[in-house]
Design a protein around this motif. Structure first.
Motif, PDB file in Angstrom:
ATOM      1  N   ARG A  86       0.769  -1.241  -0.061  1.00  0.00           N
ATOM      2  CA  ARG A  86       0.040  -0.060   0.100  1.00  0.00           C
ATOM      3  C   ARG A  86       0.903   1.061  -0.031  1.00  0.00           C
ATOM      4  O   ARG A  86       1.988   1.257   0.530  1.00  0.00           O
ATOM      5  CB  ARG A  86      -0.708   0.083   1.366  1.00  0.00           C
ATOM      6  CG  ARG A  86      -1.747  -1.154   1.229  1.00  0.00           C
ATOM      7  CD  ARG A  86      -2.920  -1.074   2.432  1.00  0.00           C
ATOM      8  NE  ARG A  86      -2.183  -1.108   3.713  1.00  0.00           N
ATOM      9  CZ  ARG A  86      -2.808  -1.092   4.979  1.00  0.00           C
ATOM     10  NH1 ARG A  86      -4.119  -1.103   5.004  1.00  0.00           N
ATOM     11  NH2 ARG A  86      -1.951  -1.156   6.067  1.00  0.00           N
ATOM     12  N   ASP A  97       0.287   5.493   0.962  1.00  0.00           N
ATOM     13  CA  ASP A  97      -0.392   6.503   1.594  1.00  0.00           C
ATOM     14  C   ASP A  97      -0.930   7.624   0.449  1.00  0.00           C
ATOM     15  O   ASP A  97      -0.259   7.592  -0.590  1.00  0.00           O
ATOM     16  CB  ASP A  97       0.326   7.382   2.663  1.00  0.00           C
ATOM     17  CG  ASP A  97       0.493   6.407   3.880  1.00  0.00           C
ATOM     18  OD1 ASP A  97      -0.389   5.194   4.081  1.00  0.00           O
ATOM     19  OD2 ASP A  97       1.425   6.578   4.672  1.00  0.00           O
ATOM     20  N   GLU A 139       6.797   2.950  13.432  1.00  0.00           N
ATOM     21  CA  GLU A 139       5.710   2.608  12.939  1.00  0.00           C
ATOM     22  C   GLU A 139       4.456   3.457  13.163  1.00  0.00           C
ATOM     23  O   GLU A 139       4.359   3.938  14.248  1.00  0.00           O
ATOM     24  CB  GLU A 139       5.494   1.140  13.090  1.00  0.00           C
ATOM     25  CG  GLU A 139       4.220   0.406  12.705  1.00  0.00           C
ATOM     26  CD  GLU A 139       4.044  -0.990  13.297  1.00  0.00           C
ATOM     27  OE1 GLU A 139       3.168  -1.693  12.753  1.00  0.00           O
ATOM     28  OE2 GLU A 139       4.473  -1.178  14.420  1.00  0.00           O
ATOM     29  N   SER A 199      -1.291   0.809  13.770  1.00  0.00           N
ATOM     30  CA  SER A 199      -1.362   0.364  12.242  1.00  0.00           C
ATOM     31  C   SER A 199      -1.291  -1.588  12.422  1.00  0.00           C
ATOM     32  O   SER A 199      -1.622  -1.827  11.356  1.00  0.00           O
ATOM     33  CB  SER A 199      -0.254   0.448  11.377  1.00  0.00           C
ATOM     34  OG  SER A 199       1.030   0.470  11.852  1.00  0.00           O
ATOM     35  N   ARG A 215       3.773   0.357   8.250  1.00  0.00           N
ATOM     36  CA  ARG A 215       3.193   1.523   7.797  1.00  0.00           C
ATOM     37  C   ARG A 215       3.639   2.692   8.233  1.00  0.00           C
ATOM     38  O   ARG A 215       3.934   2.935   9.322  1.00  0.00           O
ATOM     39  CB  ARG A 215       1.797   1.344   8.450  1.00  0.00           C
ATOM     40  CG  ARG A 215       0.734   2.229   7.922  1.00  0.00           C
ATOM     41  CD  ARG A 215       0.335   1.949   6.612  1.00  0.00           C
ATOM     42  NE  ARG A 215      -0.727   2.921   6.138  1.00  0.00           N
ATOM     43  CZ  ARG A 215      -1.917   2.885   6.261  1.00  0.00           C
ATOM     44  NH1 ARG A 215      -2.538   1.902   6.959  1.00  0.00           N
ATOM     45  NH2 ARG A 215      -2.730   3.814   5.721  1.00  0.00           N
ATOM     46  N   GLN A 216       4.083   3.680   7.369  1.00  0.00           N
ATOM     47  CA  GLN A 216       4.769   4.817   7.340  1.00  0.00           C
ATOM     48  C   GLN A 216       6.259   4.886   8.057  1.00  0.00           C
ATOM     49  O   GLN A 216       6.693   5.949   8.235  1.00  0.00           O
ATOM     50  CB  GLN A 216       3.695   5.734   8.277  1.00  0.00           C
ATOM     51  CG  GLN A 216       2.406   5.978   7.740  1.00  0.00           C
ATOM     52  CD  GLN A 216       1.716   7.020   8.679  1.00  0.00           C
ATOM     53  OE1 GLN A 216       2.129   7.447   9.496  1.00  0.00           O
ATOM     54  NE2 GLN A 216       0.523   7.633   7.882  1.00  0.00           N
TER      55      GLN A 216
END
Length: 260
Positions: free
Chosen positions: A51, A53, A158, A162, A203-204
């Motif tokens: 994925r 963002d 992180e 998430s 995530r991120q």
């Protein structure tokens, strides 16, 4: 017999709510599936390598789908590109073995984070490089880049919430970074790129790593704070989450990882 079609995709993420299909916003996956449906005359489910963002860009996203029809591969480059908006393009289409999976077959990824430290940012770069005006010394990042390289628990890097930590299995937040660099643009003053290659990312994670490294370069935190954050496993110990529009997914590796 179903064919497995692999697509190499580049996109400008500015106007999209990320890669993954959503009910309440336009996404790259959603646009691609809609046009593939028209082309193939059936509903297509596209499986992406991961994925991104909202606002994140990609030079080398990979996705695959299954199809029974004998549509030539050229239709998924020339034909599909003629149907897509100009901010999404298919660079390559190839037929893969049935067991190939864009996400689970991937061995690693390279991300690049672009930012500008001059006083006045040109409007033409504002969507593709974050702006952090002021002092920045890339030599301050030498130790920090070495510290994040290798295998670590990156819980501090992180996005909070998430993952459900009570249900996490396998390696959890452990990831391996093979290479991390920060370099100046050769022809544009005060333009910088942080490039990170690893076996996977939370995530991120790249945006938080970039934000932490930028704060170190600006003198807002010490290089040693990276080690403190890695040990703590606490998001509050790491730096800011850098804005999404500076991030580019450069490449996904399936056969050979980039080590040098």
């Amino acid at each position: 017999m179903l064919r497995t079609i692999r697509l190499l995709i580049t996109f400008d993420g500015t106007r999209y709510h990320g890669w993954q299909r959503q009910h309440n916003g336009i996404t790259v996956q959603g646009v691609l599936e809609e046009q593939l449906g028209h082309l193939c005359k059936k509903n297509i489910t596209l499986h992406g390598a991961g994925r991104t963002d909202a606002g994140v860009h990609a030079m080398g996203m990979v996705a695959h789908f299954h199809l029974g029809a004998s549509i030539p591969l050229k239709a998924f480059t020339d034909g599909l590109n003629s149907m897509l908006p100009q901010d999404i393009r298919i660079l390559e289409a190839r037929e893969e073995k049935p067991e190939f999976h864009s996400r689970f077959s991937a061995l690693g990824k390279t991300y690049r984070y672009d930012f500008y430290t001059g006083p006045l940012q040109q409007p033409t770069t504002r969507l593709y490089a974050a702006h952090f005006p002021g002092f920045f010394d890339s030599s301050r990042l030498t130790e920090a880049l070495q510290l994040i390289t290798g295998t670590h628990d990156f819980s501090s890097f992180e996005r909070v919430g998430s993952r459900n930590r009570e249900l996490q299995t396998g390696r959890g937040a452990v990831r391996t970074i093979y290479k991390a660099t920060c370099s100046a643009h050769p022809h544009q003053a005060d333009h910088w790129s942080i490039q990170i290659t690893g076996d996977g990312f939370l995530r991120q994670m790249v945006r938080i790593l970039a934000g932490t490294l930028i704060e170190i370069g600006m003198g807002k935190r010490s290089p040693a704070s990276v080690q403190t954050a890695l040990v703590a496993g606490d998001r509050t110990k790491a730096g800011m989450t850098a804005p999404a529009h500076g991030l580019f997914l450069e490449k996904i590796y399936y056969q050979q990882l980039f080590h040098s």
